[in-house]
Design a protein around this motif. Structure first.
Motif, mmCIF file in Angstrom:
data_model
loop_
_atom_site.group_PDB
_atom_site.id
_atom_site.type_symbol
_atom_site.label_atom_id
_atom_site.label_comp_id
_atom_site.label_asym_id
_atom_site.label_seq_id
_atom_site.Cartn_x
_atom_site.Cartn_y
_atom_site.Cartn_z
ATOM 1 N N GLY A 348 -28.601 -21.485 -36.073
ATOM 2 C CA GLY A 348 -27.403 -21.184 -35.311
ATOM 3 C C GLY A 348 -26.638 -22.413 -34.876
ATOM 4 N N GLU A 390 -33.182 -18.641 -35.095
ATOM 5 C CA GLU A 390 -31.877 -17.970 -35.072
ATOM 6 C C GLU A 390 -31.459 -17.546 -36.477
ATOM 7 N N ASP A 393 -28.104 -15.730 -37.441
ATOM 8 C CA ASP A 393 -26.799 -16.383 -37.409
ATOM 9 C C ASP A 393 -26.371 -16.940 -38.759
ATOM 10 N N THR A 430 -35.571 -14.712 -34.275
ATOM 11 C CA THR A 430 -34.230 -14.297 -33.860
ATOM 12 C C THR A 430 -34.298 -13.601 -32.510
#
Length: 489
Positions: A348, A390, A393, A430
């Motif tokens: 991210g 993440e 993303d 995540t």
């Protein structure tokens, strides 16, 4: 040779055998010009192998060639101490050896074809007149000699003979005959990259190995014959002195091997000490820095210990600040890949173009600013664990390339054309709802199922309030530690 531990172990075994269990003895005969006989015997518990025999033979021949006046040198084996059974066993279960009376046969198990055939023969002691030393040379104790001299300066050396034929003089020779095996049909033994060609007439299972070293002088230069004659030196006209020189080199080689053995033993000690320290460190960090005794947290740790030894892809879910990366590191620490790298990437925090280069690397000139080739995280984590934080993303384009890596275990650098292998364990994390993203076509369904082989949910402090007191206590006593996100309580 890529296995360093195996190399050191093999070098240690060979150095120990060559240094501590090998006896060597030489003699020359008056009627043999430029010839030295070398007797070699490995003592118990060493059972010499094919490589051991060639090591001694190659050293004798190679050392003789160190003299600049020697043009050619050849070390021939009259008979060998190596057992034929030991040679066959070096090829695992590929071959079987059978004996019937005095006949010995080696067959390939897979086909039943005969590869080698031999016969039991008799070795008889023969007294050989040897040349006396011009100067007294200190000799080792008699019990360390392979063959002994009698008062007439004769050596009792084994020769291939007839068991019914008595030696000329048994007064100083062994009182019994011995048997060996002579190959009557040669062939090649092979298993994978290992192979050995056995010539017809080769003799195995003798009490010791008898080498015959022959050499030739380098022709003198026509324009400087006198200097060449001096350079030939007494060492090459006195074969016994040449033998002393040869054994001096062999002694120095043994000293080198002894030093190698010392290094090997030290490496073993260091490896054992390193393993002990790692075990102690692992015991101290078996929770990976995750603190708490609540039931949800203990259930999570139990599941981590269960799945860690496998290479299964893991998806770690949970709110921000719950310690998803700590869980990923603990999985790596408890896995079989713990001795290799753990590489973490925050997906991210990077735009699409940079993330693709960061993960897969790029070739020189593949885009503006790519002034040199760069390895990606998949290459850097080879053999270890790659943690993608993440994961929700990443862009659809990167999702496609990541899916190919998970399916094919291959990838290409940006701007590259060659496929590279991806030997990594992938752990993704995540804080987003990937199922909802799939319904909105923001996350690929096939990639989700590739990532979601095993899902671990990291509970928040709201779900384990009994751990808050312990976390607060550690936070106040250890200020550098970054506590979990208390705002979620």
């Amino acid at each position: 040779m890529n296995d360093v531990e195996s190399v050191f172990r093999s070098v240690g075994d060979w150095a120990s055998a060559y240094t501590n269990y090998l006896q060597l003895q030489s003699f020359v005969c008056p009627d043999e010009a430029q010839t030295v006989h070398v007797l070699s015997r490995y003592l118990p518990p060493v059972d010499p192998g094919h490589g051991n025999m060639h090591l001694v033979q190659g050293n004798i021949e190679g050392i003789a060639k160190l003299d600049p006046s020697v043009e050619t040198a050849a070390c021939e084996e009259a008979y060998s101490q190596m057992r034929l059974e030991a040679l066959v066993n070096e090829f695992g279960d590929a071959y079987a050896i059978t004996s019937n009376n005095d006949r010995i046969t080696v067959t390939r198990r897979s086909t039943g074809d005969v590869v080698l055939a031999g016969r039991t023969i008799t070795l008889v002691p023969e007294l050989i007149t040897v040349k006396e030393d011009r100067a007294p040379v200190p000799q080792p104790r008699d019990e360390r000699l392979i063959a002994r001299t009698d008062p007439q300066n004769r050596l009792a050396v084994w020769k291939v003979g007839n068991a019914r034929r008595a030696p000329n003089d048994r007064s100083s020779s062994p009182n019994s005959l011995c048997t060996a095996i002579r190959i009557e049909r040669g062939g090649t033994l092979s298993a994978g990259p290992l192979s050995a060609t056995i010539k017809t007439g080769t003799i195995y299972n003798a009490p010791y190995t008898h080498y015959r070293l022959r050499w030739t002088h380098r022709p003198p230069q026509a324009d400087n014959a006198a200097a060449a004659a001096i350079g030939r030196s007494q060492l090459l006209t006195d074969r016994r002195a040449f033998a002393h020189r040869l054994f001096g080199h062999l002694k120095n080689l043994q000293a080198t091997q002894r030093h190698t053995l010392t290094m090997f033993l030290r490496n073993v000690e260091l490896a054992q000490e390193n393993a002990q320290l790692k075990q102690e460190l692992s015991a101290q960090q078996e929770t990976g820095g995750i603190i708490g005794k609540s039931v949800p947290l203990q259930d999570l740790l139990s599941l981590v210990r269960t799945i860690a030894p496998s290479d299964t892809t893991v998806l770690v879910t949970g709110e921000t600040g719950t310690g998803k990366e700590l869980v990923a590191r603990l999985i790596h620490q408890l896995s079989r890949r713990k001795d290799r790298r753990f590489v973490a990437v925050n997906c991210g925090a990077l735009p699409e173009t940079l993330l693709e280069s960061e993960l897969f690397g790029h070739e020189k000139g593949s885009f503006t600013g790519a002034v040199a080739q760069k390895k990606g995280k998949f290459e850097l984590a080879d053999g270890g664990t790659l943690f993608l934080d993440e994961i929700g993303d990443i862009s659809p384009a990167v999702q496609v390339k990541l899916l190919r890596v998970l399916q094919e275990r291959e990838f290409q650098r940006v701007g590259g054309t060659s496929d590279l292998k991806a030997n990594v364990r992938l752990i993704a994390a995540t804080n987003r709802d990937l199922l909802a993203m799939m319904e909105q076509n923001q996350f690929r369904q096939d990639l989700f199922y590739r990532l979601n082989v095993i899902q671990l949910y990291v509970p928040t402090l709201r779900e384990r309030p009994e751990d808050m007191a312990e976390l607060a206590s550690i936070s106040s006593n250890d200020s550098p530690r970054k506590p979990e996100n208390l705002s979620q309580a």
